[in-house]
Design a protein around this motif. Structure first.
Motif, mmCIF file in Angstrom:
data_model
loop_
_atom_site.group_PDB
_atom_site.id
_atom_site.type_symbol
_atom_site.label_atom_id
_atom_site.label_comp_id
_atom_site.label_asym_id
_atom_site.label_seq_id
_atom_site.Cartn_x
_atom_site.Cartn_y
_atom_site.Cartn_z
ATOM 1 N N LEU A 160 0.808 -1.215 0.000
ATOM 2 C CA LEU A 160 0.000 0.000 0.000
ATOM 3 C C LEU A 160 0.842 1.267 0.000
ATOM 4 C CD1 LEU A 160 -2.732 -1.021 2.628
ATOM 5 C CD2 LEU A 160 -2.659 -1.489 0.174
ATOM 6 N N THR A 161 2.124 1.141 -0.315
ATOM 7 C CA THR A 161 3.020 2.291 -0.209
ATOM 8 C C THR A 161 3.092 3.135 -1.483
ATOM 9 O OG1 THR A 161 4.848 0.819 -0.804
ATOM 10 C CG2 THR A 161 4.471 1.208 1.545
ATOM 11 N N GLY A 162 2.460 2.684 -2.571
ATOM 12 C CA GLY A 162 2.508 3.443 -3.817
ATOM 13 C C GLY A 162 1.679 4.707 -3.739
ATOM 14 N N TRP A 163 1.914 5.615 -4.695
ATOM 15 C CA TRP A 163 1.214 6.907 -4.737
ATOM 16 C C TRP A 163 -0.115 6.788 -5.463
ATOM 17 C CZ3 TRP A 163 3.534 9.541 -1.253
ATOM 18 C CH2 TRP A 163 4.923 9.485 -1.108
ATOM 19 N N VAL A 164 -1.104 7.555 -5.001
ATOM 20 C CA VAL A 164 -2.467 7.487 -5.545
ATOM 21 C C VAL A 164 -2.762 8.725 -6.383
ATOM 22 C CG1 VAL A 164 -4.923 7.482 -4.947
ATOM 23 C CG2 VAL A 164 -3.318 6.090 -3.637
ATOM 24 N N TYR A 165 -3.410 8.497 -7.548
ATOM 25 C CA TYR A 165 -3.805 9.596 -8.426
ATOM 26 C C TYR A 165 -5.197 9.317 -8.991
ATOM 27 C CZ TYR A 165 1.188 10.548 -8.272
ATOM 28 O OH TYR A 165 2.467 10.789 -7.844
ATOM 29 N N GLY A 166 -5.863 10.385 -9.388
ATOM 30 C CA GLY A 166 -7.121 10.273 -10.105
ATOM 31 C C GLY A 166 -6.974 10.865 -11.491
ATOM 32 N N THR A 167 -7.788 10.407 -12.431
ATOM 33 C CA THR A 167 -7.700 10.931 -13.796
ATOM 34 C C THR A 167 -9.027 10.766 -14.513
ATOM 35 O OG1 THR A 167 -6.422 10.873 -15.856
ATOM 36 C CG2 THR A 167 -6.918 8.757 -14.811
ATOM 37 N N GLU A 168 -9.241 11.637 -15.498
ATOM 38 C CA GLU A 168 -10.394 11.497 -16.389
ATOM 39 C C GLU A 168 -9.979 10.883 -17.718
ATOM 40 O OE1 GLU A 168 -13.351 14.541 -16.802
ATOM 41 O OE2 GLU A 168 -12.687 15.584 -14.995
ATOM 42 N N GLU A 169 -8.691 10.717 -17.922
ATOM 43 C CA GLU A 169 -8.198 10.143 -19.172
ATOM 44 C C GLU A 169 -8.078 8.624 -19.044
ATOM 45 O OE1 GLU A 169 -4.867 11.992 -20.960
ATOM 46 O OE2 GLU A 169 -5.464 14.026 -20.407
ATOM 47 N N PRO A 170 -8.067 7.910 -20.170
ATOM 48 C CA PRO A 170 -7.883 6.455 -20.106
ATOM 49 C C PRO A 170 -6.582 6.106 -19.404
ATOM 50 C CG PRO A 170 -8.589 7.132 -22.310
ATOM 51 C CD PRO A 170 -8.282 8.385 -21.555
ATOM 52 N N VAL A 171 -6.631 5.096 -18.553
ATOM 53 C CA VAL A 171 -5.439 4.699 -17.803
ATOM 54 C C VAL A 171 -4.315 4.284 -18.748
ATOM 55 C CG1 VAL A 171 -4.522 3.058 -16.133
ATOM 56 C CG2 VAL A 171 -6.807 4.002 -15.801
ATOM 57 N N GLU A 172 -4.659 3.611 -19.851
ATOM 58 C CA GLU A 172 -3.641 3.191 -20.816
ATOM 59 C C GLU A 172 -2.862 4.397 -21.350
ATOM 60 O OE1 GLU A 172 -6.858 2.606 -20.873
ATOM 61 O OE2 GLU A 172 -7.365 0.643 -21.746
ATOM 62 N N LYS A 173 -3.563 5.510 -21.538
ATOM 63 C CA LYS A 173 -2.903 6.717 -22.043
ATOM 64 C C LYS A 173 -1.936 7.276 -21.011
ATOM 65 C CE LYS A 173 -3.975 11.133 -24.292
ATOM 66 N NZ LYS A 173 -5.063 12.073 -24.697
ATOM 67 N N ILE A 174 -2.343 7.247 -19.735
ATOM 68 C CA ILE A 174 -1.466 7.714 -18.660
ATOM 69 C C ILE A 174 -0.210 6.846 -18.584
ATOM 70 C CG2 ILE A 174 -1.243 7.983 -16.162
ATOM 71 C CD1 ILE A 174 -2.989 10.131 -17.342
ATOM 72 N N PHE A 175 -0.392 5.538 -18.659
ATOM 73 C CA PHE A 175 0.720 4.609 -18.470
ATOM 74 C C PHE A 175 1.651 4.517 -19.684
ATOM 75 C CE2 PHE A 175 -1.350 1.840 -14.945
ATOM 76 C CZ PHE A 175 -0.829 2.700 -13.986
ATOM 77 N N THR A 176 1.246 5.062 -20.806
ATOM 78 C CA THR A 176 2.109 5.013 -21.987
ATOM 79 C C THR A 176 2.715 6.373 -22.327
ATOM 80 O OG1 THR A 176 0.121 5.200 -23.373
ATOM 81 C CG2 THR A 176 1.027 2.996 -23.044
ATOM 82 N N THR A 177 2.634 7.334 -21.394
ATOM 83 C CA THR A 177 3.374 8.582 -21.589
ATOM 84 C C THR A 177 4.869 8.303 -21.478
ATOM 85 O OG1 THR A 177 3.083 9.075 -19.235
ATOM 86 C CG2 THR A 177 1.524 10.086 -20.776
ATOM 87 N N LYS A 178 5.664 9.268 -21.890
ATOM 88 C CA LYS A 178 7.109 9.059 -21.972
ATOM 89 C C LYS A 178 7.853 9.848 -20.898
ATOM 90 C CE LYS A 178 6.498 6.522 -25.610
ATOM 91 N NZ LYS A 178 6.640 5.054 -25.508
ATOM 92 N N VAL A 179 9.092 9.414 -20.663
ATOM 93 C CA VAL A 179 10.019 10.148 -19.810
ATOM 94 C C VAL A 179 11.185 10.560 -20.706
ATOM 95 C CG1 VAL A 179 11.487 10.074 -17.762
ATOM 96 C CG2 VAL A 179 9.339 8.786 -17.817
ATOM 97 N N PRO A 180 11.548 11.850 -20.732
ATOM 98 C CA PRO A 180 12.624 12.290 -21.645
ATOM 99 C C PRO A 180 13.923 11.521 -21.441
ATOM 100 C CG PRO A 180 11.475 14.176 -20.713
ATOM 101 C CD PRO A 180 10.949 12.966 -19.990
ATOM 102 N N PHE A 181 14.739 11.498 -22.498
ATOM 103 C CA PHE A 181 16.071 10.892 -22.517
ATOM 104 C C PHE A 181 16.038 9.371 -22.374
ATOM 105 C CE2 PHE A 181 16.263 14.950 -20.047
ATOM 106 C CZ PHE A 181 16.642 15.755 -21.111
ATOM 107 N N ASN A 182 14.892 8.769 -22.733
ATOM 108 C CA ASN A 182 14.747 7.310 -22.691
ATOM 109 C C ASN A 182 14.869 6.719 -21.296
ATOM 110 O OD1 ASN A 182 14.316 7.078 -25.463
ATOM 111 N ND2 ASN A 182 16.506 6.907 -25.908
ATOM 112 N N TYR A 183 14.593 7.519 -20.278
ATOM 113 C CA TYR A 183 14.537 6.951 -18.936
ATOM 114 C C TYR A 183 13.316 6.048 -18.820
ATOM 115 C CZ TYR A 183 18.202 9.850 -16.857
ATOM 116 O OH TYR A 183 19.400 10.430 -16.531
ATOM 117 N N ALA A 184 13.407 5.097 -17.904
ATOM 118 C CA ALA A 184 12.277 4.212 -17.655
ATOM 119 C C ALA A 184 11.145 4.981 -16.981
ATOM 120 C CB ALA A 184 12.712 3.044 -16.765
ATOM 121 N N TYR A 185 9.934 4.443 -17.047
ATOM 122 C CA TYR A 185 8.768 5.099 -16.439
ATOM 123 C C TYR A 185 8.949 5.242 -14.930
ATOM 124 C CZ TYR A 185 3.875 6.417 -15.829
ATOM 125 O OH TYR A 185 2.732 7.106 -15.534
ATOM 126 N N THR A 186 9.763 4.395 -14.334
ATOM 127 C CA THR A 186 9.985 4.477 -12.889
ATOM 128 C C THR A 186 10.694 5.772 -12.485
ATOM 129 O OG1 THR A 186 11.965 3.129 -13.255
ATOM 130 C CG2 THR A 186 9.999 2.000 -12.441
#
Length: 387
Positions: free
Chosen positions: A126-152
């Motif tokens: 239960l230690t992860g961070w919580v967020y709400g969104t109106e956009e599709p979750v798939e769209k949130i999870f497939t955004t990018k991090v500059p310089f080819n860093y991992a999503y983490t």
């Protein structure tokens, strides 16, 4: 003979390791998104891709960043997750869960049941961070991090780290949400996120990234509404978890309006609740540091400090009114009374006449105003002596 027996005992103990799965033979979930559509839970698991996890001394991979998702639907959260198991091919490991994203429909109607399902799943921390969104979750999870860093490495995964540069809505863990969800007097701010492709470019190609855009206000387990970052500016600047808030103020010098970049740092907010013959009065005491970062010419006006104080007071009060309008209490006055003035809180519950915050009862104390701009050298002495 004795040595032989010792060898047998040691080998027996070592054989206990043979069933431990190899790291590369598991699917590591780092994010979970849950929405509720057409009377079904829609669950998305985001997995760690080892090909873009740190492999070089620079802390990033030279390979393009890919995101692996598993999607499942079901009448319960667990049923939807089991559907993902049918296709993932390898065991799922939840030890690295960092992010929980809830769709608006879950926040509106299913948050209590959803949180209970996650809380009773002993595989999920239960230690992860919580967020709400109106956009599709798939769209949130497939955004990018500059310089080819991992999503983490994304801001939503490490929100407290980015508070050092530009503070936003305070981070909320799932554990914190579980503790507070059914408190009758607590207003919970669930940070809301969306995607934006107008900020970061790779060459001339737009790169979609995740941004904070406000907060959902929950009270008594119910969604009260959504406020934007602009609505909550005052709260963001002075809450006790804020670190740094850049803000532009204006000052009129010799008939000409000059713009001044101010940095607000490390605020300390304290609620004031007192009872006398006139009833219960509430207020805020705010102590904050301020630094002049940038200005076009020397600031000579002795009123600039008072202008900063008045601007902060105005923003803090505006945020209070916006939250009150939708039934929220972002400064937690009601929760304070529930815990420390419980009899008064109960009587106010009956009468429905809770005390309201007046702008004049917001007191802002700015520590000696300083400047790092050579143009304004000595401004701290000038302004603070003329306060």
């Amino acid at each position: 003979m004795r040595k032989f027996l010792y060898m047998i005992c040691i080998l027996t103990v070592l054989t206990g390791c043979v069933k431990i799965p190899e790291i590369q033979s598991q699917a590591y979930a780092v994010g979970i998104g849950i929405d509720y559509q057409n009377d079904e839970y829609h669950v998305v698991l985001q997995f760690l891709d080892f090909s873009n996890v740190a492999k070089t001394d620079q802390g990033k991979s030279d390979q393009p960043s890919y995101v692996w998702l598993g999607e499942g639907k079901g009448k319960t959260v667990e049923d939807a997750i089991i559907k993902i198991y049918h296709g993932i091919q390898i065991p799922v490991n939840y030890d690295q869960i960092r992010v929980f994203v809830f769709g608006k429909s879950v926040l509106e109607n299913r948050l209590s049941k959803t949180v209970e399902a996650l809380d009773t799943n002993f595989n999920i921390r239960l230690t992860g961070w919580v967020y709400g969104t109106e956009e599709p979750v798939e769209k949130i999870f497939t955004t990018k991090v500059p310089f080819n860093y991992a999503y983490t490495n994304a801001r939503v995964v490490q929100p407290e780290y980015m508070q050092q540069q530009d503070s936003s809505i305070p981070a909320l863990s799932l554990q914190g949400l579980v503790y507070q969800l059914h408190e009758p007097s607590k207003t919970i701010l669930v940070p809301s996120i969306s995607t934006n492709d107008a900020i970061i470019l790779k060459d001339q190609d737009k790169l979609p990234v995740t941004i904070f855009n406000g907060a959902y206000l929950m009270k008594g387990g119910k969604l009260k509404g959504h406020l934007t970052e602009k609505d909550l500016e005052g709260f963001i600047r002075i809450n006790n978890k804020s670190v740094r808030s850049p803000v532009v103020f204006s000052d009129r010098n010799a008939g000409k309006e000059e713009f001044v970049q101010i940095e607000l740092l490390n605020p300390k907010m304290k609620r004031k609740v007192k009872k006398d013959q006139n009833g219960i009065q509430i207020g805020l005491d705010i102590k904050i540091s301020a630094i002049i970062r940038e200005s076009s010419k020397q600031i000579l006006s002795p009123t600039i400090k008072s202008k900063i104080q008045e601007e902060i007071r105005k923003e803090v009060y505006a945020a209070y009114l916006k939250s009150q309008k939708i039934g929220g209490d972002i400064y937690q006055f009601e929760d304070y009374m529930y815990r420390f003035m419980h009899d008064d809180w109960k009587s106010l519950q009956t009468s429905r006449k809770f005390p309201t915050l007046n702008k004049k009862d917001i007191h802002v104390d700015i520590a000696p105003l300083k400047s790092i701009n050579k143009i304004n050298a000595g401004v701290d002495t000038l302004l603070n002596n003329r306060k």
